[in-house]
Design a protein around this motif. Structure first.
Motif, PDB file in Angstrom:
ATOM      1  N   ARG A   1      -3.348  -6.122   8.576  1.00 33.45           N
ATOM      2  CA  ARG A   1      -1.948  -5.711   8.665  1.00 33.45           C
ATOM      3  C   ARG A   1      -1.218  -5.684   7.354  1.00 33.45           C
ATOM      4  O   ARG A   1      -0.458  -4.740   6.933  1.00 33.45           O
ATOM      5  N   MET A   2      -1.486  -6.439   6.413  1.00 32.62           N
ATOM      6  CA  MET A   2      -0.809  -6.724   5.182  1.00 32.62           C
ATOM      7  C   MET A   2      -1.327  -5.529   4.396  1.00 32.62           C
ATOM      8  O   MET A   2      -0.457  -5.002   3.877  1.00 32.62           O
ATOM      9  N   ARG A   3      -2.521  -5.210   4.193  1.00 30.59           N
ATOM     10  CA  ARG A   3      -2.757  -3.916   3.547  1.00 30.59           C
ATOM     11  C   ARG A   3      -2.077  -2.607   4.015  1.00 30.59           C
ATOM     12  O   ARG A   3      -1.604  -1.913   3.183  1.00 30.59           O
TER      13      ARG A   3
ATOM     14  N   PHE B   1       2.240   1.291   3.228  1.00 30.07           N
ATOM     15  CA  PHE B   1       3.554   1.811   3.656  1.00 30.07           C
ATOM     16  C   PHE B   1       4.793   1.478   2.620  1.00 30.07           C
ATOM     17  O   PHE B   1       5.629   2.379   2.552  1.00 30.07           O
ATOM     18  N   MET B   2       4.587   0.319   2.245  1.00 26.38           N
ATOM     19  CA  MET B   2       5.669  -0.137   1.416  1.00 26.38           C
ATOM     20  C   MET B   2       5.683   0.756  -0.149  1.00 26.38           C
ATOM     21  O   MET B   2       6.493   1.402  -0.673  1.00 26.38           O
ATOM     22  N   ARG B   3       4.230   0.854  -0.649  1.00 25.97           N
ATOM     23  CA  ARG B   3       4.293   1.836  -1.693  1.00 25.97           C
ATOM     24  C   ARG B   3       4.424   3.207  -1.349  1.00 25.97           C
ATOM     25  O   ARG B   3       5.136   3.928  -2.282  1.00 25.97           O
ATOM     26  N   LYS B   4       4.277   3.793  -0.385  1.00 22.55           N
ATOM     27  CA  LYS B   4       4.768   5.076   0.027  1.00 22.55           C
ATOM     28  C   LYS B   4       6.253   5.243   0.070  1.00 22.55           C
ATOM     29  O   LYS B   4       6.827   6.296  -0.256  1.00 22.55           O
ATOM     30  N   GLN B   5       6.769   4.263   0.874  1.00 22.03           N
ATOM     31  CA  GLN B   5       8.172   4.187   0.881  1.00 22.03           C
ATOM     32  C   GLN B   5       8.842   4.122  -0.286  1.00 22.03           C
ATOM     33  O   GLN B   5      10.165   4.756  -1.040  1.00 22.03           O
TER      34      GLN B   5
END
Length: 171
Positions: free
Chosen positions: A104-106, A111-115
């Motif tokens: 989940r953390m990966r 997701f955070m990198r894409k955002q």
């Protein structure tokens, strides 16, 4: 304690040896005599039979104690085995939870990198739009000579532009 155990063990061994001897020689005859003992065979028979019955009581007691100890140790072993299995199951569950949480953390990190990348691109785009708006504003200001002293209603018009020529219409 070892000395008493070894003396009891040697006593048990001697009883066993005597009984073995009597068995080997075929026991007593009709008169109760044992081969090789002669006149002592009657005394030996009575003493060994009495001795063996009295010595069997402590042996039986020791056997019962040993059985109890074995049972106690088996119970402890089973308890430890159950605890060990329980700990193994808990460890497996913790490992599974850890792996799921790591996954989940990966995914959240991705997701955070894409955002973050999307926001960086939006920021670049907004900066470009801001620069473009500033250029448009500069262009408008350069092509429109409106200044604080000019009147927009009169700019580009002369006083005589609005005067009608009445003479030309009458003809």
């Amino acid at each position: 304690m070892l000395e008493s155990e070894s003396s009891q063990n040697s006593h048990v061994a001697s009883i066993d040896d005597n009984e073995i001897y009597i068995d080997v020689v075929g026991g007593g005859n009709k008169r109760g005599n044992v081969y090789g003992l002669g006149v002592l065979s009657k005394r030996f028979n009575s003493s060994t039979s009495a001795h063996s019955t009295t010595s069997q009581a402590p042996v039986v007691h020791q056997i019962e104690e040993i059985r109890e100890i074995i049972q106690k140790l088996n119970n402890e072993l089973m308890t430890k085995h159950v605890k060990e299995r329980s700990l193994e199951e808990k460890m497996e569950l913790l490992m599974k939870n850890h792996e799921e949480q790591s996954e989940r953390m990966r995914k959240q990190d991705e997701f955070m990198r894409k955002q973050n990348e999307l926001m960086r691109k939006q920021n670049e785009q907004m900066c470009k739009q801001n620069e473009h708006m500033q250029q448009i504003m500069q262009h408008i200001q350069m092509n429109n000579p409106i200044s604080g002293s000019s009147n927009p209603t009169t700019s580009g018009h002369h006083k005589g532009d609005n005067i009608r020529d009445d003479s030309s219409e009458e003809d």
